[in-house]
Design a protein around this motif. Structure first.
Motif, mmCIF file in Angstrom:
data_model
loop_
_atom_site.group_PDB
_atom_site.id
_atom_site.type_symbol
_atom_site.label_atom_id
_atom_site.label_comp_id
_atom_site.label_asym_id
_atom_site.label_seq_id
_atom_site.Cartn_x
_atom_site.Cartn_y
_atom_site.Cartn_z
ATOM 1 N N THR A 1 14.690 -1.880 0.489
ATOM 2 C CA THR A 1 13.740 -1.355 1.465
ATOM 3 C C THR A 1 12.279 -1.670 1.159
ATOM 4 O OG1 THR A 1 13.849 0.773 0.313
ATOM 5 C CG2 THR A 1 15.252 0.500 2.250
ATOM 6 N N PRO A 2 11.873 -1.937 -0.099
ATOM 7 C CA PRO A 2 10.468 -2.298 -0.316
ATOM 8 C C PRO A 2 10.026 -3.521 0.490
ATOM 9 C CG PRO A 2 11.437 -1.637 -2.399
ATOM 10 C CD PRO A 2 12.565 -1.703 -1.392
ATOM 11 N N THR A 3 10.967 -4.364 0.885
ATOM 12 C CA THR A 3 10.595 -5.534 1.697
ATOM 13 C C THR A 3 10.079 -5.127 3.071
ATOM 14 O OG1 THR A 3 12.857 -5.749 2.548
ATOM 15 C CG2 THR A 3 12.309 -6.984 0.553
ATOM 16 N N MET A 4 10.326 -3.886 3.479
ATOM 17 C CA MET A 4 9.918 -3.422 4.802
ATOM 18 C C MET A 4 8.567 -2.704 4.810
ATOM 19 S SD MET A 4 12.251 -4.189 7.096
ATOM 20 C CE MET A 4 12.408 -5.763 6.252
ATOM 21 N N VAL A 5 7.991 -2.457 3.654
ATOM 22 C CA VAL A 5 6.812 -1.595 3.579
ATOM 23 C C VAL A 5 5.618 -2.175 4.322
ATOM 24 C CG1 VAL A 5 5.088 -0.622 2.020
ATOM 25 C CG2 VAL A 5 7.521 -0.388 1.480
ATOM 26 N N VAL A 6 5.284 -3.419 4.074
ATOM 27 C CA VAL A 6 4.086 -4.004 4.685
ATOM 28 C C VAL A 6 4.221 -4.061 6.204
ATOM 29 C CG1 VAL A 6 2.654 -6.065 4.887
ATOM 30 C CG2 VAL A 6 3.440 -5.300 2.640
ATOM 31 N N GLY A 7 5.346 -4.582 6.685
ATOM 32 C CA GLY A 7 5.544 -4.680 8.130
ATOM 33 C C GLY A 7 5.596 -3.324 8.805
ATOM 34 N N SER A 8 6.226 -2.343 8.148
ATOM 35 C CA SER A 8 6.316 -1.009 8.728
ATOM 36 C C SER A 8 4.943 -0.358 8.821
ATOM 37 C CB SER A 8 7.264 -0.138 7.900
ATOM 38 O OG SER A 8 8.590 -0.635 7.970
ATOM 39 N N ALA A 9 4.122 -0.540 7.788
ATOM 40 C CA ALA A 9 2.772 0.019 7.823
ATOM 41 C C ALA A 9 1.984 -0.534 9.004
ATOM 42 C CB ALA A 9 2.053 -0.268 6.513
ATOM 43 N N GLN A 10 2.207 -1.774 9.321
ATOM 44 C CA GLN A 10 1.504 -2.391 10.450
ATOM 45 C C GLN A 10 1.998 -1.851 11.781
ATOM 46 O OE1 GLN A 10 2.394 -6.490 9.607
ATOM 47 N NE2 GLN A 10 0.663 -6.749 8.206
ATOM 48 N N ARG A 11 3.303 -1.569 11.878
ATOM 49 C CA ARG A 11 3.890 -1.104 13.137
ATOM 50 C C ARG A 11 3.743 0.389 13.349
ATOM 51 N NH1 ARG A 11 7.888 -4.715 11.253
ATOM 52 N NH2 ARG A 11 9.034 -2.966 10.318
ATOM 53 N N TRP A 12 3.771 1.142 12.278
ATOM 54 C CA TRP A 12 3.899 2.590 12.386
ATOM 55 C C TRP A 12 2.633 3.309 12.833
ATOM 56 C CZ3 TRP A 12 6.910 4.386 7.373
ATOM 57 C CH2 TRP A 12 8.257 4.034 7.505
ATOM 58 N N PHE A 13 1.468 2.812 12.412
ATOM 59 C CA PHE A 13 0.252 3.617 12.523
ATOM 60 C C PHE A 13 -0.782 2.997 13.446
ATOM 61 C CE2 PHE A 13 1.844 4.208 8.075
ATOM 62 C CZ PHE A 13 2.367 5.482 8.265
ATOM 63 N N ALA A 14 -1.506 3.860 14.152
ATOM 64 C CA ALA A 14 -2.597 3.412 15.009
ATOM 65 C C ALA A 14 -3.737 2.868 14.152
ATOM 66 C CB ALA A 14 -3.092 4.574 15.873
ATOM 67 N N PRO A 15 -4.565 1.996 14.713
ATOM 68 C CA PRO A 15 -5.681 1.431 13.954
ATOM 69 C C PRO A 15 -6.564 2.518 13.344
ATOM 70 C CG PRO A 15 -5.403 0.240 16.013
ATOM 71 C CD PRO A 15 -4.472 1.414 16.078
ATOM 72 N N GLY A 16 -6.872 2.355 12.075
ATOM 73 C CA GLY A 16 -7.731 3.293 11.375
ATOM 74 C C GLY A 16 -7.017 4.445 10.703
ATOM 75 N N PHE A 17 -5.747 4.691 11.045
ATOM 76 C CA PHE A 17 -5.056 5.859 10.492
ATOM 77 C C PHE A 17 -4.866 5.728 8.985
ATOM 78 C CE2 PHE A 17 -1.317 8.222 9.157
ATOM 79 C CZ PHE A 17 -1.580 9.483 9.664
ATOM 80 N N ILE A 18 -4.431 4.578 8.517
ATOM 81 C CA ILE A 18 -4.155 4.403 7.086
ATOM 82 C C ILE A 18 -5.411 4.678 6.270
ATOM 83 C CG2 ILE A 18 -3.549 2.707 5.322
ATOM 84 C CD1 ILE A 18 -1.660 1.422 7.343
ATOM 85 N N GLU A 19 -6.540 4.150 6.705
ATOM 86 C CA GLU A 19 -7.780 4.316 5.958
ATOM 87 C C GLU A 19 -8.242 5.773 5.947
ATOM 88 O OE1 GLU A 19 -7.196 0.247 7.291
ATOM 89 O OE2 GLU A 19 -7.252 2.150 8.392
ATOM 90 N N GLN A 20 -7.974 6.506 7.005
ATOM 91 C CA GLN A 20 -8.472 7.872 7.120
ATOM 92 C C GLN A 20 -7.472 8.927 6.664
ATOM 93 O OE1 GLN A 20 -9.731 8.325 11.228
ATOM 94 N NE2 GLN A 20 -10.799 6.353 11.191
ATOM 95 N N ASN A 21 -6.219 8.537 6.439
ATOM 96 C CA ASN A 21 -5.166 9.506 6.115
ATOM 97 C C ASN A 21 -4.272 8.954 5.010
ATOM 98 O OD1 ASN A 21 -5.353 11.660 8.518
ATOM 99 N ND2 ASN A 21 -5.669 9.614 9.352
ATOM 100 N N ALA A 22 -4.863 8.798 3.846
ATOM 101 C CA ALA A 22 -4.137 8.163 2.739
ATOM 102 C C ALA A 22 -2.918 8.976 2.311
ATOM 103 C CB ALA A 22 -5.080 7.963 1.555
#
Length: 264
Positions: A145-166
């Motif tokens: 499943t680690p192979t899915m982390v990068v792609g999932s992060a791109q699909r899962w969250f609206a722009p700016g969410f990752i930076e503001q909600n670590a």
């Protein structure tokens, strides 16, 4: 094929309240996804459930279908009522995200008397294409499943969410990374075989379909199609969310569910 085992986790509230079973989708966990929204769902006893091999649920050892997963949820609800863990006199609701949103529709088809209302979040009556899911199942089965982390992060969250909600981002992506690779592949196979677009009209349980405004996996048109297709449907869009609305916009997601289910 077999009925998988799933494990419940109490997220909020206690006995004597309406019960909301809150389910997480592929690669996520109920606590990681729903814990913030559960704080706004004070009118409910909130019970989280994880997919096989995710969060608290044991890994599946055989492939399963969406219908078999629905049977697992229905059996769990009956057991919780019989054991007194949830009040059998209270109404029971179900809300699921992504794969678990499709599961909500399957429950409406197969167990029409069990739930008083269904929430289909960031989902649809068909998600993706069968071959793509089978290809992903093979990739994860072989590479983890680690192979899915990068792609999932791109699909899962609206722009700016990752930076503001670590913190919220980290707990969701850690759940993905820790998911059992074979159980994840089984879930992909279940999605490959899931398409209830032609059966929506059979669903009589009231349904609210909630889309994330920035969701490219299951865009708002998917929610609108579900709401239009079932007998008693309503759709809504959470503009601030993409594919994980309870984590991205917990207050608004909870407000929509509470208003639809309880009328407040």
């Amino acid at each position: 094929m077999s009925v998988p085992e799933i494990t419940p986790t109490q997220l909020a509230g206690g006995k004597g309240k309406p019960v909301l079973i809150a389910a997480a989708g592929l690669g996520t966990g109920a606590k990681a996804l729903w814990i913030d929204a559960a704080a706004y769902l004070e009118d409910f006893q909130v019970i989280g459930i994880d997919l096989p091999g995710h969060g608290a649920s044991p890994a599946s050892t055989e492939p399963w279908t969406m219908a078999e997963l629905a049977t697992a949820v229905a059996d769990l609800a009956v057991r919780l009522r019989e054991s007194g863990d949830i009040d059998p006199a209270q109404p029971l609701y179900f809300a699921g995200v992504s794969l678990a949103g499709g599961l909500a529709l399957q429950l409406g088809l197969d167990y029409p008397q069990l739930f008083s209302g269904l929430g289909v979040l960031c989902s649809g009556a068909k998600i993706g294409e069968p071959q793509a899911w089978l290809d992903r199942a093979g990739t994860v089965r072989n590479s983890g499943t680690p192979t899915m982390v990068v792609g999932s992060a791109q699909r899962w969250f609206a722009p700016g969410f990752i930076e503001q909600n670590a913190e919220a981002t980290t707990r969701l992506l850690h759940t993905l990374q820790n998911a059992d690779r074979f159980a994840y592949a089984h879930a992909c196979q279940a999605l490959a075989g899931f398409d209830v677009r032609g059966r929506l009209g059979e669903i009589a349980t009231p349904v609210i379909a909630i889309a994330g405004g920035a969701d490219e996996v299951c865009p708002p048109a998917f929610a609108e199609a579900v709401a239009a297709g079932v007998q008693h449907g309503q759709s809504a869009v959470v503009d601030a969310a993409a594919h994980q609305a309870p984590a991205e916009a917990p207050g608004e997601t909870a407000r929509l569910l509470r208003g639809f289910f309880l009328g407040n």
